[in-house]
Design an enzyme around this catalytic site. Structure first.
Site, short mmCIF file in Angstrom:
data_model
loop_
_atom_site.label_atom_id
_atom_site.label_comp_id
_atom_site.label_asym_id
_atom_site.label_seq_id
_atom_site.Cartn_x
_atom_site.Cartn_y
_atom_site.Cartn_z
N ASP A 34 0.83 -1.20 0.00
CA ASP A 34 0.00 0.00 0.00
C ASP A 34 0.87 1.26 0.00
OD1 ASP A 34 0.92 -0.07 2.59
OD2 ASP A 34 -1.05 -0.13 3.54
N SER A 35 2.19 1.07 0.01
CA SER A 35 3.13 2.16 -0.25
C SER A 35 2.92 2.70 -1.67
CB SER A 35 4.57 1.70 -0.08
OG SER A 35 4.79 0.46 -0.74
N ASP A 73 -0.93 -6.24 -0.17
CA ASP A 73 -1.31 -5.58 1.08
C ASP A 73 -2.82 -5.41 1.17
OD1 ASP A 73 0.64 -5.01 2.94
OD2 ASP A 73 1.32 -3.20 1.91
N LYS A 102 -1.02 -9.45 3.05
CA LYS A 102 -0.30 -8.96 4.24
C LYS A 102 -1.25 -8.13 5.09
CE LYS A 102 3.00 -5.75 4.04
NZ LYS A 102 2.50 -4.71 5.00
N GLU A 104 -1.31 -5.60 8.47
CA GLU A 104 -0.60 -4.85 9.50
C GLU A 104 -1.29 -5.02 10.85
OE1 GLU A 104 0.21 -0.75 8.71
OE2 GLU A 104 1.03 -1.15 6.71
N GLU A 171 9.15 -3.93 11.07
CA GLU A 171 9.52 -2.61 10.54
C GLU A 171 9.95 -1.66 11.64
OE1 GLU A 171 7.89 1.04 7.68
OE2 GLU A 171 6.73 -0.81 7.85
#
Length: 276
Positions: A34-35, A73, A102, A104, A171
């Site tokens: 999602d970057s 993501d 993924k 978070e 991270e």
């Protein structure tokens, strides 16, 4: 690879050309992150990207990839809905060609992971600095520097492994903590700003290529300065166009002389053609 102590190389990709290059170079895992928000779409926060954008770019990446594992993501908006709808969003990424999704860490992270695993989806966890909920962590800064916060991350890692994640991104955590977590877990850890002792490493492609404006985070090594190089290349193109150097004969198409003469004759007969 973890058992054999072979480092896992991970990079992000958001489009067909870069995904093709990464796959051809032998990247182990390609993350459709999602970057995308910051690196490609010019948005300020990853929370501004939704499932539609993620699926769109995941499809482009998966059209190119032949060998690498592709992880998509789950965007922030997917966590704001009920379990069945989270699963629906995750399945859209799988249907777009991703091998896994993924997630978070957030308040109900384990519940979401359990829903996805119950449906048979492979899940990668993500703890430490979680950009989607950075405001709740005090901003974009290193996590786990105190005994209390380090223990919290340690427990999160164990909980995600227990919930059957196949790997975990760490991270922006101290390297010592990342090493302890890595040695404790049986699943691989993928570090980004987490030191040298994780089982693998990931970077945002546009960061490591030097494509983005501004100073990158400390953990980024710029392996190239493509922003400078591409900028110079574009300047060369603009100069060539403005000086009538491009296109030249090598970039132009011609006509057979007799065909050109016939064309000119035909147009002249209509009275609608003047000499070139």
């Amino acid at each position: 690879m973890k058992n054999q102590r072979r480092p896992i190389a991970v990079l992000t990709a958001y489009d067909y050309p870069f995904a093709q290059i990464l796959d051809g170079a032998g990247t182990d895992i390609i993350l459709v992150g999602d970057s995308l928000a910051n690196a490609v779409l010019g948005l300020k926060s990853t929370t501004e990207v939704g499932i539609e954008e993620m699926v769109h770019h995941a499809k482009a990446v998966n059209r190119a990839v032949k060998k690498a594992m592709v992880v998509g993501d789950l965007p922030f908006s997917s966590y704001q809905i009920e379990g069945a709808d989270v699963l629906k969003d995750a399945r859209r990424l799988i249907e777009a060609g991703c091998d896994a999704v993924k997630v978070e860490w957030f308040k109900n992270c384990l519940d979401v992971v359990k829903v996805l695993r119950s449906a048979g989806l492979a899940v990668m966890g993500h703890i430490g600095l979680t950009p989607q909920t950075a405001d709740e962590l005090g901003g974009f800064k290193v996590q786990g520097r105190t005994a209390e916060t380090a223990k919290r991350l340690y427990d999160q890692a164990l909980a995600l492994q227990q919930a059957e994640c196949f790997s975990i991104v760490l991270e922006c955590v101290p390297g010592t903590l990342a090493r302890i977590i890595t040695e404790k877990l049986t699943i691989p850890t993928i570090g980004i700003g987490a030191g040298a002792f994780c089982d693998g490493q990931v970077l945002v492609l546009h960061d490591m290529l030097g494509l983005l404006e501004g100073k990158p985070p400390k953990f980024v090594r710029k392996f190239a300065d493509y922003r400078r190089d591409v900028g110079k290349t574009i300047e060369d193109y603009l100069t060539a166009v403005r000086c009538h150097e491009f296109p030249g004969d090598a970039e132009s198409y011609g006509m057979q002389e007799k065909e050109l003469e016939m064309f000119i004759k035909t147009v002249n007969q209509t009275g609608e053609f003047s000499d070139c």
